[in-house]
Design a protein around this motif. Structure first.
Motif, mmCIF file in Angstrom:
data_model
loop_
_atom_site.group_PDB
_atom_site.id
_atom_site.type_symbol
_atom_site.label_atom_id
_atom_site.label_comp_id
_atom_site.label_asym_id
_atom_site.label_seq_id
_atom_site.Cartn_x
_atom_site.Cartn_y
_atom_site.Cartn_z
ATOM 1 N N ASP A 181 -4.125 -4.816 3.392
ATOM 2 C CA ASP A 181 -3.893 -5.477 2.111
ATOM 3 C C ASP A 181 -2.425 -5.392 1.709
ATOM 4 O OD1 ASP A 181 -6.559 -6.059 1.957
ATOM 5 O OD2 ASP A 181 -7.049 -4.428 0.562
ATOM 6 N N GLN A 182 -2.039 -6.226 0.776
ATOM 7 C CA GLN A 182 -0.699 -6.163 0.202
ATOM 8 C C GLN A 182 -0.679 -5.066 -0.855
ATOM 9 O OE1 GLN A 182 0.765 -9.951 -0.995
ATOM 10 N NE2 GLN A 182 2.841 -9.232 -1.389
ATOM 11 N N VAL A 183 0.322 -4.197 -0.815
ATOM 12 C CA VAL A 183 0.331 -3.038 -1.696
ATOM 13 C C VAL A 183 0.364 -3.446 -3.163
ATOM 14 C CG1 VAL A 183 2.858 -2.822 -1.553
ATOM 15 C CG2 VAL A 183 1.449 -0.835 -2.167
ATOM 16 N N GLU A 184 1.032 -4.568 -3.481
ATOM 17 C CA GLU A 184 1.102 -5.006 -4.875
ATOM 18 C C GLU A 184 -0.262 -5.396 -5.437
ATOM 19 O OE1 GLU A 184 5.183 -5.461 -3.223
ATOM 20 O OE2 GLU A 184 3.164 -5.976 -2.539
ATOM 21 N N SER A 185 -1.217 -5.718 -4.557
ATOM 22 C CA SER A 185 -2.538 -6.142 -5.017
ATOM 23 C C SER A 185 -3.475 -4.962 -5.285
ATOM 24 C CB SER A 185 -3.188 -7.043 -3.961
ATOM 25 O OG SER A 185 -3.512 -6.309 -2.784
#
Length: 370
Positions: free
Chosen positions: A133-137
């Motif tokens: 996953d994207q860390v910002e999400s």
């Protein structure tokens, strides 16, 4: 770098393996005989209690470029309980050059997933997971399940967000990056980080040369090279936000400016570049990125009340891409600091470490509110 401290003095540390196993059995069987054999040298180095704390710790590592691979290696070999590798980016030829966990035929695969097999092979006793996953999400609750969070290749805003979320909850926060010949790490272990240091034991022995000949002998403390004692200590840290928002116009901070590593202001420039462009300086756009770096330096340092001369124009030639040797040094220090924090053993670096590959030297400096 991380395991350079293994050599030790036999009179102070030597213990037979069967003695260690007996100690383990008397404790609470948290560490098995197999684990005792695996971590034999480390238990000799920092003790059983420290290894047990490591064995119960879960760590989140964000970013699987060259620096992330070095940190992952050091934490897995040290024997943490679990390590989650989080990276949404795909493998490229450039990322493989500084990253030894990725196979040569993995181009196009997810970086965390491609690093998983070799990472797990380093130590089957550690639970290594890949998260694509994207860390910002990620939600706030995601970060709160770990004992330490290490952020590499992240934006300034994300690092500040995670630090403000985790540190008040006693979750250790680390940040790090490598830009060409330069690298840094930052740590926030909270307002009160407790740890122990091993010190030579002081013993009193009679001093026959002092005092009256017919009176009581005076005893002076001396170091016993064969015995040590553990000393409890506490260190305090400030938030990343406070460290990055120092008011260099104030008289107190202006006076300390001459002692401040210029690498701090280089970090400010590179984080601003990452925020503006959504990436780091790239050799493929060297001319354009060099001009932008110089412009950011002039604008940013002027806004901070600092002379742009602190960073000579030549800095732009030395901050492109990741260099494997710099990753090894910074990753060794960063991995060591995470191990020290989780094991509560030895004095931590407060709170920045900067490495200059051109000079071949590093410096530790505390920046921010005391």
């Amino acid at each position: 770098m991380f395991f350079a401290r293994w050599p030790f003095s036999p009179p102070m540390k030597a213990r037979a393996s069967h003695q260690m196993i007996d100690m383990i059995e008397k404790e609470d069987n948290v560490i098995t005989e197999e684990e005792a054999a695996q971590y034999d040298r480390q238990i000799r180095l920092w003790g059983l209690d420290a290894q047990k704390r490591l064995r119960g710790s879960r760590v989140l590592l964000v970013g699987l470029r060259g620096l992330g691979a070095e940190v992952a290696k050091n934490l897995i070999l040290a024997g943490v309980k679990g390590l989650t590798l989080l990276d949404h980016e795909q493998v490229t030829e450039e990322s493989r050059r500084a990253q030894f966990l990725i196979p040569v035929d993995a181009d196009g695969q997810n970086r965390a997933q491609a690093s998983l097999v070799r990472a797990q092979f380093l130590n089957p006793m550690v639970d290594v997971k890949a998260d694509t996953d994207q860390v910002e999400s990620k939600s706030d609750d995601f970060f709160l399940q770990f004992d330490a969070v290490c952020l590499t290749g992240c934006s300034r805003d994300l690092m500040v967000r995670v630090d403000q979320l985790c540190s008040p909850r006693n979750i250790k926060v680390f940040c790090g990056d490598v830009f060409g010949y330069h690298g840094y790490m930052f740590s926030d272990l909270g307002p009160e980080h407790h740890y122990v240091e091993e010190k030579p034991k002081m013993v009193k022995e009679p001093d026959e040369e002092s005092g009256p000949k017919d009176g009581p002998k005076v005893k002076k403390p001396k170091v016993d090279p064969n015995e040590t004692t553990m000393v409890k200590k506490t260190a305090s840290f400030c938030s990343l936000k406070a460290a990055l928002e120092v008011d260099w116009v104030s008289e107190e901070d202006k006076a300390s400016l001459k002692r401040t590593p210029p690498d701090l202001f280089l970090l400010h420039v590179l984080l601003k570049f990452r925020t503006d462009k959504g990436r780091d300086p790239h050799p493929g756009s060297y001319a354009e990125d060099s001009r932008l770096l110089l412009q950011i330096r002039d604008d940013l340092l002027e806004a901070m009340g600092v002379s742009p001369d602190l960073l000579p124009d030549s800095f732009v030639s030395n901050c492109f891409s990741e260099m494997a040797p710099v990753c090894a040094v910074v990753g060794g220090v960063l991995g060591q600091e995470i191990v020290k924090a989780l094991s509560q053993r030895d004095a931590p670096h407060r709170n920045f470490f900067f490495f200059d590959g051109l000079k071949g030297s590093g410096v530790v400096d505390y920046i921010g509110t005391k």
